[in-house]
Design a protein around this motif. Structure first.
Motif, PDB file in Angstrom:
ATOM      1  N   ILE A  27       0.834  -1.208   0.000  1.00  0.00           N
ATOM      2  CA  ILE A  27       0.000   0.000   0.000  1.00  0.00           C
ATOM      3  C   ILE A  27       0.865   1.254   0.000  1.00  0.00           C
ATOM      4  O   ILE A  27       0.625   2.200  -0.765  1.00  0.00           O
ATOM      5  N   VAL A  28       1.902   1.271   0.847  1.00  0.00           N
ATOM      6  CA  VAL A  28       2.810   2.425   0.895  1.00  0.00           C
ATOM      7  C   VAL A  28       3.474   2.628  -0.456  1.00  0.00           C
ATOM      8  O   VAL A  28       3.538   3.745  -0.984  1.00  0.00           O
ATOM      9  N   GLY A  29       3.978   1.537  -1.034  1.00  0.00           N
ATOM     10  CA  GLY A  29       4.636   1.636  -2.328  1.00  0.00           C
ATOM     11  C   GLY A  29       3.722   2.159  -3.413  1.00  0.00           C
ATOM     12  O   GLY A  29       4.118   3.008  -4.229  1.00  0.00           O
ATOM     13  N   LYS A  30       2.485   1.680  -3.432  1.00  0.00           N
ATOM     14  CA  LYS A  30       1.515   2.136  -4.426  1.00  0.00           C
ATOM     15  C   LYS A  30       1.248   3.633  -4.290  1.00  0.00           C
ATOM     16  O   LYS A  30       1.173   4.363  -5.284  1.00  0.00           O
ATOM     17  N   LEU A  35       2.320   9.216  -6.153  1.00  0.00           N
ATOM     18  CA  LEU A  35       2.873  10.540  -5.855  1.00  0.00           C
ATOM     19  C   LEU A  35       3.960  10.907  -6.866  1.00  0.00           C
ATOM     20  O   LEU A  35       3.999  12.020  -7.389  1.00  0.00           O
ATOM     21  N   LEU A  36       4.843   9.942  -7.152  1.00  0.00           N
ATOM     22  CA  LEU A  36       5.963  10.208  -8.053  1.00  0.00           C
ATOM     23  C   LEU A  36       5.510  10.514  -9.480  1.00  0.00           C
ATOM     24  O   LEU A  36       6.130  11.315 -10.183  1.00  0.00           O
ATOM     25  N   CYS A  37       4.436   9.878  -9.932  1.00  0.00           N
ATOM     26  CA  CYS A  37       4.010  10.086 -11.313  1.00  0.00           C
ATOM     27  C   CYS A  37       3.073  11.278 -11.470  1.00  0.00           C
ATOM     28  O   CYS A  37       2.772  11.687 -12.591  1.00  0.00           O
ATOM     29  N   THR A  38       2.623  11.870 -10.373  1.00  0.00           N
ATOM     30  CA  THR A  38       1.678  12.987 -10.472  1.00  0.00           C
ATOM     31  C   THR A  38       2.221  14.310  -9.933  1.00  0.00           C
ATOM     32  O   THR A  38       1.679  15.364 -10.259  1.00  0.00           O
ATOM     33  N   THR A  42       9.829  15.410  -5.929  1.00  0.00           N
ATOM     34  CA  THR A  42       9.837  14.146  -5.185  1.00  0.00           C
ATOM     35  C   THR A  42       9.692  14.385  -3.683  1.00  0.00           C
ATOM     36  O   THR A  42      10.134  13.582  -2.880  1.00  0.00           O
ATOM     37  N   SER A  43       9.096  15.488  -3.311  1.00  0.00           N
ATOM     38  CA  SER A  43       8.935  15.798  -1.887  1.00  0.00           C
ATOM     39  C   SER A  43       7.831  14.943  -1.273  1.00  0.00           C
ATOM     40  O   SER A  43       6.811  14.673  -1.901  1.00  0.00           O
ATOM     41  N   LEU A  44       8.070  14.517  -0.035  1.00  0.00           N
ATOM     42  CA  LEU A  44       7.062  13.805   0.746  1.00  0.00           C
ATOM     43  C   LEU A  44       7.215  14.270   2.179  1.00  0.00           C
ATOM     44  O   LEU A  44       8.136  13.868   2.885  1.00  0.00           O
ATOM     45  N   GLU A  45       6.342  15.155   2.630  1.00  0.00           N
ATOM     46  CA  GLU A  45       6.464  15.773   3.937  1.00  0.00           C
ATOM     47  C   GLU A  45       5.607  15.071   4.983  1.00  0.00           C
ATOM     48  O   GLU A  45       4.833  14.164   4.675  1.00  0.00           O
ATOM     49  N   GLY A  46       5.718  15.546   6.235  1.00  0.00           N
ATOM     50  CA  GLY A  46       5.102  14.870   7.369  1.00  0.00           C
ATOM     51  C   GLY A  46       3.617  14.592   7.247  1.00  0.00           C
ATOM     52  O   GLY A  46       3.167  13.468   7.484  1.00  0.00           O
ATOM     53  N   VAL A  47       2.841  15.594   6.881  1.00  0.00           N
ATOM     54  CA  VAL A  47       1.388  15.438   6.817  1.00  0.00           C
ATOM     55  C   VAL A  47       1.007  14.407   5.759  1.00  0.00           C
ATOM     56  O   VAL A  47       0.137  13.556   5.978  1.00  0.00           O
ATOM     57  N   LYS A 192      10.637   0.921  -8.173  1.00  0.00           N
ATOM     58  CA  LYS A 192      11.114   1.081  -9.539  1.00  0.00           C
ATOM     59  C   LYS A 192      10.931   2.526  -9.989  1.00  0.00           C
ATOM     60  O   LYS A 192       9.984   3.201  -9.585  1.00  0.00           O
ATOM     61  N   SER A 193      11.841   3.006 -10.805  1.00  0.00           N
ATOM     62  CA  SER A 193      11.737   4.366 -11.330  1.00  0.00           C
ATOM     63  C   SER A 193      10.377   4.559 -12.011  1.00  0.00           C
ATOM     64  O   SER A 193       9.938   3.722 -12.804  1.00  0.00           O
ATOM     65  N   VAL A 194       9.714   5.662 -11.672  1.00  0.00           N
ATOM     66  CA  VAL A 194       8.328   5.889 -12.105  1.00  0.00           C
ATOM     67  C   VAL A 194       8.272   6.992 -13.167  1.00  0.00           C
ATOM     68  O   VAL A 194       8.804   8.084 -12.961  1.00  0.00           O
ATOM     69  N   PRO A 195       7.617   6.734 -14.315  1.00  0.00           N
ATOM     70  CA  PRO A 195       7.477   7.789 -15.331  1.00  0.00           C
ATOM     71  C   PRO A 195       6.466   8.840 -14.882  1.00  0.00           C
ATOM     72  O   PRO A 195       5.492   8.530 -14.205  1.00  0.00           O
ATOM     73  N   LYS A 196       6.720  10.076 -15.236  1.00  0.00           N
ATOM     74  CA  LYS A 196       5.808  11.167 -14.911  1.00  0.00           C
ATOM     75  C   LYS A 196       4.637  11.205 -15.887  1.00  0.00           C
ATOM     76  O   LYS A 196       4.800  10.964 -17.080  1.00  0.00           O
ATOM     77  N   LEU A 197       3.453  11.497 -15.367  1.00  0.00           N
ATOM     78  CA  LEU A 197       2.293  11.708 -16.234  1.00  0.00           C
ATOM     79  C   LEU A 197       2.360  13.112 -16.814  1.00  0.00           C
ATOM     80  O   LEU A 197       2.629  14.079 -16.103  1.00  0.00           O
ATOM     81  N   GLU A 198       2.128  13.219 -18.104  1.00  0.00           N
ATOM     82  CA  GLU A 198       2.125  14.534 -18.740  1.00  0.00           C
ATOM     83  C   GLU A 198       0.906  15.327 -18.285  1.00  0.00           C
ATOM     84  O   GLU A 198      -0.195  14.782 -18.152  1.00  0.00           O
ATOM     85  N   GLU A 199       1.115  16.613 -18.046  1.00  0.00           N
ATOM     86  CA  GLU A 199       0.034  17.473 -17.552  1.00  0.00           C
ATOM     87  C   GLU A 199      -1.179  17.455 -18.473  1.00  0.00           C
ATOM     88  O   GLU A 199      -2.324  17.310 -18.024  1.00  0.00           O
ATOM     89  N   GLU A 200      -0.960  17.586 -19.753  1.00  0.00           N
ATOM     90  CA  GLU A 200      -2.069  17.631 -20.700  1.00  0.00           C
ATOM     91  C   GLU A 200      -2.819  16.293 -20.744  1.00  0.00           C
ATOM     92  O   GLU A 200      -4.038  16.256 -20.919  1.00  0.00           O
ATOM     93  N   THR A 201      -2.081  15.189 -20.575  1.00  0.00           N
ATOM     94  CA  THR A 201      -2.708  13.872 -20.565  1.00  0.00           C
ATOM     95  C   THR A 201      -3.659  13.741 -19.382  1.00  0.00           C
ATOM     96  O   THR A 201      -4.781  13.230 -19.520  1.00  0.00           O
ATOM     97  N   VAL A 202      -3.213  14.210 -18.218  1.00  0.00           N
ATOM     98  CA  VAL A 202      -4.045  14.145 -17.016  1.00  0.00           C
ATOM     99  C   VAL A 202      -5.282  15.015 -17.172  1.00  0.00           C
ATOM    100  O   VAL A 202      -6.413  14.595 -16.876  1.00  0.00           O
ATOM    101  N   LEU A 203      -5.099  16.231 -17.640  1.00  0.00           N
ATOM    102  CA  LEU A 203      -6.230  17.152 -17.801  1.00  0.00           C
ATOM    103  C   LEU A 203      -7.244  16.609 -18.802  1.00  0.00           C
ATOM    104  O   LEU A 203      -8.458  16.705 -18.599  1.00  0.00           O
TER     105      LEU A 203
END
Length: 216
Positions: A27-30, A35-38, A42-47, A192-203
């Protein structure tokens, strides 16, 4: 002894310290992959880490004013380690150290009146967020008299026990750090290294168009 404190012998915790539930890492990995692809960074803070952790163990997550019971599952609570206050760097470091520990201890005892188990879950992350360690420790009170207190060269307050660095409190009390040894039962894993989702693809996938934005 506070009469409201629980007899922990009669109440088993949700799981043994550091023995995380089944599918925890999955679950954590997923969540981190998402987070990495969206996210742009690569920040992941306390909250955000508290939210992910709560989901991974099936707990409720609700940031609290006290700051020590942000994640709750049955008779146990978890949180990050912070103490807020104002620090005068010209003051006696021993006096300030006692005040910081007193604030910490008061918050710990406050939460322990409601939960027999109080823990801190720690995520150690690499810069790219692909190599991670997770471990738990019991959240406890401290006796300030057992530590020596100094101002370091950066102007931060440090607490030491028999030559070992144990606490750091940053200017203005913005962060109180308890330095712990990593337990042998910590979880180590890689993503595993995660590809980024393109902004336009997400929108496009959510049907976005300019009519969603209205000037008020």
């Amino acid at each position: 002894m506070n009469s409201k404190l629980f007899n922990t012998d009669k109440f088993a915790p949700p799981y043994p310290l550091g023995d995380f539930p089944e599918n925890f890492i999955s679950i954590v990995g997923k969540e981190i992959v998402y987070l990495l692809c969206t996210k742009a960074t690569t920040s992941l803070e306390g909250v955000e880490w508290e939210r992910i952790f709560a989901k991974a163990i099936g707990a409720s997550w609700k940031p609290s004013v006290v700051g020590l019971d942000d994640v709750v599952l049955k008779n146990c609570s978890w949180s990050a380690k912070t103490v807020k206050g104002i620090i005068n760097k010209k003051a006696d470091p021993a006096l300030i150290g006692h005040e910081v520990i007193a604030i910490w201890n008061a918050r710990v005892e406050n939460v322990r009146t409601r939960f027999p188990y109080l823990r801190t879950v720690v995520l150690i992350k690499s810069e790219d967020l692909l190599t991670l360690r997770i471990f738990e420790i019991e959240t406890k009170s401290y006796d300030a008299d057992l530590y020596s207190w100094i101002w370091n060269e950066r102007g931060n307050l440090e607490g030491h026990f028999k030559g070992k660095h144990c606490f750091t409190c940053q200017p203005h009390g913005s962060q109180f750090t308890i330095i712990e040894d990593i337990p042998t039962n910590c979880i180590n894993f890689k993503i595993k290294s995660v590809p980024k989702l393109e902004e336009e693809t997400v929108l496009k996938s959510i049907g976005f168009d300019s009519s969603w934005i209205n000037l008020l």
